[in-house]
Design a protein around this motif. Structure first.
Motif, mmCIF file in Angstrom:
data_model
loop_
_atom_site.group_PDB
_atom_site.id
_atom_site.type_symbol
_atom_site.label_atom_id
_atom_site.label_comp_id
_atom_site.label_asym_id
_atom_site.label_seq_id
_atom_site.Cartn_x
_atom_site.Cartn_y
_atom_site.Cartn_z
ATOM 1 N N UNK A 1 35.034 50.317 46.316
ATOM 2 C CA UNK A 1 35.259 48.927 45.913
ATOM 3 C C UNK A 1 36.459 48.390 46.694
ATOM 4 N N UNK A 2 36.365 47.167 47.232
ATOM 5 C CA UNK A 2 37.477 46.628 48.026
ATOM 6 C C UNK A 2 38.762 46.443 47.206
ATOM 7 N N UNK A 3 39.874 46.772 47.807
ATOM 8 C CA UNK A 3 41.183 46.681 47.160
ATOM 9 C C UNK A 3 41.452 45.280 46.618
ATOM 10 N N UNK A 4 41.225 44.235 47.436
ATOM 11 C CA UNK A 4 41.555 42.878 46.998
ATOM 12 C C UNK A 4 40.624 42.383 45.891
ATOM 13 N N UNK A 5 39.414 42.917 45.817
ATOM 14 C CA UNK A 5 38.531 42.593 44.693
ATOM 15 C C UNK A 5 39.140 43.142 43.401
ATOM 16 N N UNK A 6 39.643 44.357 43.443
ATOM 17 C CA UNK A 6 40.265 44.972 42.263
ATOM 18 C C UNK A 6 41.507 44.188 41.848
ATOM 19 N N UNK A 7 42.324 43.781 42.814
ATOM 20 C CA UNK A 7 43.529 43.005 42.509
ATOM 21 C C UNK A 7 43.152 41.687 41.842
ATOM 22 N N UNK A 8 42.204 40.950 42.446
ATOM 23 C CA UNK A 8 41.761 39.671 41.862
ATOM 24 C C UNK A 8 41.216 39.880 40.453
ATOM 25 N N UNK A 9 40.344 40.875 40.286
ATOM 26 C CA UNK A 9 39.759 41.139 38.973
ATOM 27 C C UNK A 9 40.827 41.491 37.952
ATOM 28 N N UNK A 10 41.798 42.297 38.355
ATOM 29 C CA UNK A 10 42.874 42.693 37.453
ATOM 30 C C UNK A 10 43.647 41.467 36.959
ATOM 31 N N UNK A 11 44.005 40.583 37.875
ATOM 32 C CA UNK A 11 44.762 39.380 37.502
ATOM 33 C C UNK A 11 43.947 38.512 36.541
ATOM 34 N N UNK A 12 42.682 38.297 36.846
ATOM 35 C CA UNK A 12 41.825 37.459 35.992
ATOM 36 C C UNK A 12 41.663 38.092 34.611
ATOM 37 N N UNK A 13 41.395 39.386 34.578
ATOM 38 C CA UNK A 13 41.188 40.069 33.292
ATOM 39 C C UNK A 13 42.464 40.052 32.461
ATOM 40 N N UNK A 14 43.614 40.294 33.077
ATOM 41 C CA UNK A 14 44.865 40.273 32.319
ATOM 42 C C UNK A 14 45.158 38.879 31.770
ATOM 43 N N UNK A 15 44.910 37.864 32.565
ATOM 44 C CA UNK A 15 45.086 36.488 32.097
ATOM 45 C C UNK A 15 44.169 36.204 30.906
ATOM 46 N N UNK A 16 42.923 36.605 31.025
ATOM 47 C CA UNK A 16 41.949 36.358 29.948
ATOM 48 C C UNK A 16 42.260 37.173 28.697
#
Length: 177
Positions: free
Chosen positions: A22-37
């Motif tokens: 899985x691409x690193x930046x996809x994980x970073x983006x997903x992490x930020x969105x999930x933590x915000x939500x």
């Protein structure tokens, strides 16, 4: 048996090879969105974030409670029907990284489903429409529609037929009252 695709790894354990899967930046983006939500109190905003940035299929009026943790690597493999409640601190996984392999699987949660707090849902399972999952359950296999399940290991507490009978005997929603 859960419906997952299995992939072998040959070097160190599969988690050491995560960014090959899985691409690193996809994980970073997903992490930020999930933590915000996880912390936002606005249910429509959560659902919008999940649909828009994570590619999830989330039905109308679905409610993700505070602190729900979605799969950071493959959230797009999670779908939730309409008018479903996902309880506090529930974890929904679409991947498993093991020693010699990793597994990916869709998680399909139906409509009008209630998932109790602190539940963990493993990849490759389907939870049928109208099912109830007791708090603290490890969902490691499919849940039949309308069933009430719970425990670790998860087992059926009441079948759909037994739940229907219990509802008939419950006067709480009677119009005559």
């Amino acid at each position: 048996m859960r419906k997952t695709d299995r992939y072998r790894v040959t070097e160190a354990n599969s988690l050491w090879q995560v960014y090959k899967t899985v691409p690193f930046f996809k994980v970073v983006r997903n992490f930020v969105v999930i933590q915000l939500a996880r912390y936002t109190p606005f249910l429509p905003v959560k659902n919008w974030l999940y649909r828009t940035f994570l590619g999830m299929d989330v039905g109308r009026y679905t409610a993700f409670a505070l602190m729900v943790m979605l799969d950071v690597m493959f959230p797009e493999k999670i779908s939730v029907g309409r008018n479903t409640v996902i309880g506090y601190n529930t974890t929904i996984l679409a991947h498993e990284y093991l020693i010699k392999e990793y597994r990916l699987g869709k998680v399909e949660i139906g409509s009008e489903v209630l998932i109790g707090a602190n539940t963990t849902i493993l990849p490759g399972v389907t939870i049928g429409d109208g099912a109830i999952v007791s708090a603290g359950t490890l969902v490691h296999k499919d849940v039949p529609p309308g069933a009430f399940v719970g425990g670790n290991p998860m087992s059926v507490i009441y079948s759909k037929e037994e739940m229907d009978k219990r509802k008939e005997e419950d006067t709480f929603f009677d119009d005559d009252v």
